[in-house]
Design a protein around this motif. Structure first.
Motif, PDB file in Angstrom:
ATOM      1  N   ASP A 191       0.830  -1.188   0.000  1.00 43.39           N
ATOM      2  CA  ASP A 191       0.000   0.000   0.000  1.00 43.39           C
ATOM      3  C   ASP A 191       0.872   1.248   0.000  1.00 43.39           C
ATOM      4  O   ASP A 191       1.427   1.635   1.034  1.00 43.39           O
ATOM      5  CB  ASP A 191      -0.927   0.002   1.219  1.00 43.39           C
ATOM      6  CG  ASP A 191      -1.901   1.174   1.217  1.00 43.39           C
ATOM      7  OD1 ASP A 191      -1.844   1.997   0.272  1.00 43.39           O
ATOM      8  OD2 ASP A 191      -2.701   1.256   2.152  1.00 43.39           O
TER       9      ASP A 191
ATOM     10  N   ASP B 235       0.083   4.193   0.040  1.00 44.37           N
ATOM     11  CA  ASP B 235      -0.458   5.245   0.903  1.00 44.37           C
ATOM     12  C   ASP B 235       0.127   5.176   2.313  1.00 44.37           C
ATOM     13  O   ASP B 235       0.030   6.140   3.072  1.00 44.37           O
ATOM     14  CB  ASP B 235      -1.986   5.158   0.973  1.00 44.37           C
ATOM     15  CG  ASP B 235      -2.626   5.508  -0.362  1.00 44.37           C
ATOM     16  OD1 ASP B 235      -1.990   6.249  -1.144  1.00 44.37           O
ATOM     17  OD2 ASP B 235      -3.742   5.039  -0.626  1.00 44.37           O
ATOM     18  N   ASN B 236       0.707   4.031   2.695  1.00 41.23           N
ATOM     19  CA  ASN B 236       1.318   3.886   4.017  1.00 41.23           C
ATOM     20  C   ASN B 236       2.689   4.547   4.097  1.00 41.23           C
ATOM     21  O   ASN B 236       3.268   4.608   5.166  1.00 41.23           O
ATOM     22  CB  ASN B 236       1.476   2.406   4.398  1.00 41.23           C
ATOM     23  CG  ASN B 236       0.159   1.775   4.799  1.00 41.23           C
ATOM     24  OD1 ASN B 236      -0.808   2.460   5.076  1.00 41.23           O
ATOM     25  ND2 ASN B 236       0.135   0.457   4.814  1.00 41.23           N
TER      26      ASN B 236
ATOM     27  N   SER C 142       5.528   7.690   3.370  1.00 37.86           N
ATOM     28  CA  SER C 142       5.774   9.107   3.087  1.00 37.86           C
ATOM     29  C   SER C 142       7.280   9.281   2.933  1.00 37.86           C
ATOM     30  O   SER C 142       8.070   8.492   3.443  1.00 37.86           O
ATOM     31  CB  SER C 142       5.230   9.995   4.204  1.00 37.86           C
ATOM     32  OG  SER C 142       5.848   9.697   5.433  1.00 37.86           O
TER      33      SER C 142
ATOM     34  N   CYS D  91       7.550   3.812   6.038  1.00 44.59           N
ATOM     35  CA  CYS D  91       6.193   3.364   6.336  1.00 44.59           C
ATOM     36  C   CYS D  91       5.680   4.137   7.543  1.00 44.59           C
ATOM     37  O   CYS D  91       6.300   4.131   8.612  1.00 44.59           O
ATOM     38  CB  CYS D  91       6.169   1.860   6.606  1.00 44.59           C
ATOM     39  SG  CYS D  91       4.519   1.257   7.021  1.00 44.59           S
TER      40      CYS D  91
END
Length: 190
Positions: free
Chosen positions: A8, A10-11, A13, A27
């Motif tokens: 994922d 989205d986990n 940055s 993560c």
């Protein structure tokens, strides 16, 4: 980190982790750091008598342009074995590695290229699935205007300069070596 978290995006940055000095993918759930490292490319300048093996690319980037047999090193593979594999995959070329010819660091695309000098076992070559055609070229026959990448020109020049040498130290190039101003075959005529 669970497999679902790793899959994922989205986990993650991009930030500087504690104790580090550059931005990394981290993560947000578990703190796992996804390191992005340069890719290792292995290849050969393979000779047969007074000719060099070149492959016309059937795949992007630079489809239709000429290159040396080369590609990404696989996990668990030695650089020499990878170079032999790439020559077989791209040109069905059987060869013997002579020695490391050069190391090219191409930072703008995050590659380190290990190019070996090799001898073809025989002149029978044919296109593999990544090549439109293959050929054996004398230096004055090489299609310099249709070469795919600057590092191919560097390797051809380095090969030509070391043709009669044995046990030479490999060329280790700075990060941004410019392409030769003139093709190697023409430079001897000036």
């Amino acid at each position: 980190m669970s497999e679902s978290q790793a899959d994922d995006p989205d986990n993650f940055s991009r930030r500087v982790p504690d104790g580090d000095d550059r931005r990394r993918l981290v993560c947000d759930t578990c703190g796992f750091i996804q390191y992005e490292n340069p890719r290792i490319v292995v290849g050969v300048v393979a000779g047969w008598e007074d000719r060099i093996l070149l492959c016309r690319r059937a795949i992007p980037p630079r489809t239709g342009f000429w290159t040396l047999p080369a590609g990404y090193l696989e996990l668990g593979e030695s650089p020499e074995a990878g170079a032999v594999r790439e020559a077989w995959e791209e040109a069905r070329a059987a060869l013997e590695i002579d020695q490391l010819l050069a190391v090219y660091s191409i930072t703008r695309i995050s590659q380190v290229q290990l190019i070996y000098r090799a001898r073809l076992s025989h002149a029978r070559v044919e296109p593999g699935p990544e090549s439109l055609e293959v050929g054996l070229f004398r230096f004055d026959e090489i299609p310099y205007q249709d070469i795919a990448f600057p590092s191919v020109l560097w390797a051809l020049k380095d090969y030509r300069e070391t043709l009669d040498q044995r046990g030479f130290p490999p060329r280790v190039e700075p990060a941004q070596r410019p392409p030769p101003a003139v093709p190697p075959a023409e430079s001897d005529r000036q």
